[in-house]
Design an enzyme around this catalytic site. Structure first.
Site, PDB file in Angstrom:
ATOM      1  N   ARG A   1       0.983  -1.057   0.041  1.00 39.11           N
ATOM      2  CA  ARG A   1       0.573  -0.116  -0.044  1.00 39.11           C
ATOM      3  C   ARG A   1       0.951   1.222   0.464  1.00 39.11           C
ATOM      4  O   ARG A   1       1.512   1.719   0.950  1.00 39.11           O
ATOM      5  CB  ARG A   1      -0.785   0.528   1.137  1.00 39.11           C
TER       6      ARG A   1
ATOM      7  N   HIS B   1      -7.491   1.001  -7.002  1.00 36.22           N
ATOM      8  CA  HIS B   1      -7.446   0.386  -5.547  1.00 36.22           C
ATOM      9  C   HIS B   1      -8.211  -1.395  -5.897  1.00 36.22           C
ATOM     10  O   HIS B   1      -9.346  -1.519  -5.558  1.00 36.22           O
ATOM     11  CB  HIS B   1      -9.120   1.025  -4.178  1.00 36.22           C
TER      12      HIS B   1
ATOM     13  N   GLN C   1     -10.040  -3.766  -3.794  1.00 40.09           N
ATOM     14  CA  GLN C   1     -10.659  -3.385  -2.621  1.00 40.09           C
ATOM     15  C   GLN C   1     -12.270  -4.091  -3.974  1.00 40.09           C
ATOM     16  O   GLN C   1     -13.386  -4.517  -3.780  1.00 40.09           O
ATOM     17  CB  GLN C   1     -11.630  -2.430  -3.170  1.00 40.09           C
TER      18      GLN C   1
ATOM     19  N   ASP D   1     -17.539   6.624  -1.721  1.00 39.17           N
ATOM     20  CA  ASP D   1     -15.994   6.507  -0.937  1.00 39.17           C
ATOM     21  C   ASP D   1     -15.830   7.921  -0.550  1.00 39.17           C
ATOM     22  O   ASP D   1     -16.535   9.093  -0.748  1.00 39.17           O
ATOM     23  CB  ASP D   1     -14.931   5.991  -1.773  1.00 39.17           C
TER      24      ASP D   1
ATOM     25  N   CYS E   1     -16.343   1.057   0.210  1.00 39.07           N
ATOM     26  CA  CYS E   1     -14.833   0.331   0.804  1.00 39.07           C
ATOM     27  C   CYS E   1     -14.636   0.754   2.281  1.00 39.07           C
ATOM     28  O   CYS E   1     -14.050   0.002   2.506  1.00 39.07           O
ATOM     29  CB  CYS E   1     -14.131   1.068   0.090  1.00 39.07           C
TER      30      CYS E   1
ATOM     31  N   ARG F   1     -13.715  -9.171   2.268  1.00 34.87           N
ATOM     32  CA  ARG F   1     -11.924  -8.339   1.786  1.00 34.87           C
ATOM     33  C   ARG F   1     -11.197  -9.974   1.871  1.00 34.87           C
ATOM     34  O   ARG F   1     -10.238 -10.649   0.836  1.00 34.87           O
ATOM     35  CB  ARG F   1     -12.025  -7.251   2.663  1.00 34.87           C
TER      36      ARG F   1
HETATM   37  N1  NVA Z   1      -9.789   6.609  -1.625  1.00 35.38           N
HETATM   38  C1  NVA Z   1      -9.661   6.751   0.005  1.00 35.38           C
HETATM   39  C2  NVA Z   1      -9.652   4.611   0.215  1.00 35.38           C
HETATM   40  C3  NVA Z   1      -9.271   4.044   1.659  1.00 35.38           C
HETATM   41  C4  NVA Z   1      -9.961   2.808   1.788  1.00 35.38           C
HETATM   42  C5  NVA Z   1      -8.069   7.286   0.318  1.00 35.38           C
HETATM   43  O1  NVA Z   1      -7.323   6.416  -0.941  1.00 35.38           O
HETATM   44  O2  NVA Z   1      -8.146   6.865   1.577  1.00 35.38           O
HETATM   45  N1   CP Z   2     -11.344  -0.597   2.322  1.00 32.27           N
HETATM   46  C1   CP Z   2      -9.685  -0.294   2.956  1.00 32.27           C
HETATM   47  O1   CP Z   2      -9.049  -0.701   1.968  1.00 32.27           O
HETATM   48  O2   CP Z   2      -9.747   0.197   3.892  1.00 32.27           O
HETATM   49  P1   CP Z   2      -8.600  -0.169   4.602  1.00 32.27           P
HETATM   50  O3   CP Z   2      -7.629   1.468   4.660  1.00 32.27           O
HETATM   51  O4   CP Z   2      -8.798   0.121   6.338  1.00 32.27           O
HETATM   52  O5   CP Z   2      -7.404  -0.809   4.102  1.00 32.27           O
END
Ligand code: NVA
Ligand code: CP
Length: 307
Positions: A102, A129, A132, A223, A263, A291
């Site tokens: 990540r 992502h 997800q 989101d 998500c 997930r």
């Molecule tokens: N768009 C959000 C998704 C979190 C799972 C982010 O990148 O923070």
């Molecule tokens: N939806 C998702 O990826 O959640 P986290 O940021 O908690 O991993």
């Protein structure tokens, strides 16, 4: 060797193969049968951003497959002190069997994959992502939502939106995206999705009008308006997204059985109302649970397609 960096690299059949594998593994897990699909394999999990679902699903997932996960926060490894991605990749991939990352830009994960000896999975970047989306579509399959599927995404043109675009374009369903002006999706990703849509028959509609985007859809999703790394823009974003909350008024324009996905983490009162998030058509906790199983499907599929 295949990586899982973006859904762009997968065909429709491959995406459905992974999802069917995930559904099989989920059924086995629910029946109490934990098969050693990846005995003694190690998954390195590098996190440059926070996570609840991604960390827990991958770490639990690899354990249930017979392996072990190594949580590597960038604060604790030399990457956080400036060791180059390409060196980190060459070192870690000589010791583990698979890596999940990540991070911020997609180019960082691509660089890691270029230097990696083992499959690399995108656990979220600024652009995509994809893991997800596998859980999201798996949830729709389980709820028999995939025939005549019409999805709307209301909110920020971000990593989730881009992944929805690619998924719709590959699988051939209708996707409408409504963002405020100035928060539209990345134009290169949109062009790619539109060209794939021509082949798959997907219908992709882009608008700045959430009401138009909501009309008669069977699934609505959104989101956060402030993704990780955008915290400095929070005040401006909250103003600019006024009118884009998915609430009962907006949901009333959709099909009467319209399901809601998110998500998570969700910010109630901003991108979604408490009533919609907690309502009878919300699938968000099935989605979150999936997930775990979707991630297992991806890991087993990559392990099998290593050559
Ligand atoms: N768009 C959000 C998704 C979190 C799972 C982010 O990148 O923070
Ligand atoms: N939806 C998702 O990826 O959640 P986290 O940021 O908690 O991993």
């Amino acid at each position: 060797m295949r990586h899982f960096l973006t859904l762009r690299d997968f065909t429709k059949d491959e995406i459905l193969d992974i999802l069917n594998l995930a559904i099989t593994i989920k059924k086995e897990t629910k029946a109490g049968v934990l098969k050693d699909y990846m005995p003694k394999k190690t998954l390195g999990m590098i996190f440059e951003k926070s996570s609840t679902r991604t960390r827990v699903s991958f770490e639990t997932g690899i354990y249930q497959l017979g392996g072990i996960g190594l949580f590597l926060s960038s604060n604790d490894i030399q990457l956080g002190r400036g060791e180059p991605m390409k060196d980190t990749a060459r070192v870690i991939s000589r010791m583990v069997d698979m890596v999940m990352i990540r991070t911020f830009s997609q180019s960082k994960i691509e660089e890691f994959a270029k230097y990696s000896d083992v499959p690399v999975i995108n656990g979220l970047t600024d652009e995509y992502h994809p893991v997800q989306l596998m859980a999201d579509y798996m949830t729709l399959m389980e709820h028999n939502m995939c025939d005549n599927l019409k999805v709307t995404y209301i909110g920020d043109g971000n990593n989730m939106t881009h992944s929805w675009l690619i998924l719709a374009a590959k699988l051939g369903f209708e996707l409408r995206v409504a963002t405020p002006k100035g928060y539209e999706v990345n134009s290169e990703i949109l062009d790619y999705a539109l060209s794939e849509a021509k082949k798959s028959g997907a219908k992709i509609i882009i608008t700045n009008d959430p009401k138009e985007a909501m009309k008669d859809v069977t699934v609505a999703t959104t989101d956060t308006w402030v993704s990780m790394g955008q915290e400095d823009e929070k005040e401006k974003r909250l103003k600019d997204f006024n009118g884009f909350i998915v609430d009962d008024a907006l949901m009333s324009l959709a099909d009467k059985n319209c399901k809601f996905l998110h998500c998570l983490p969700a910010y109630r009162g901003y991108e979604v109302s408490e009533d919609v998030l907690e309502g009878k058509n919300s699938l968000v906790f099935d989605e979150a649970e999936n997930r775990l199983h979707a991630q297992k499907g991806i890991m087993v599929w990559l392990d099998r397609n290593r050559s």
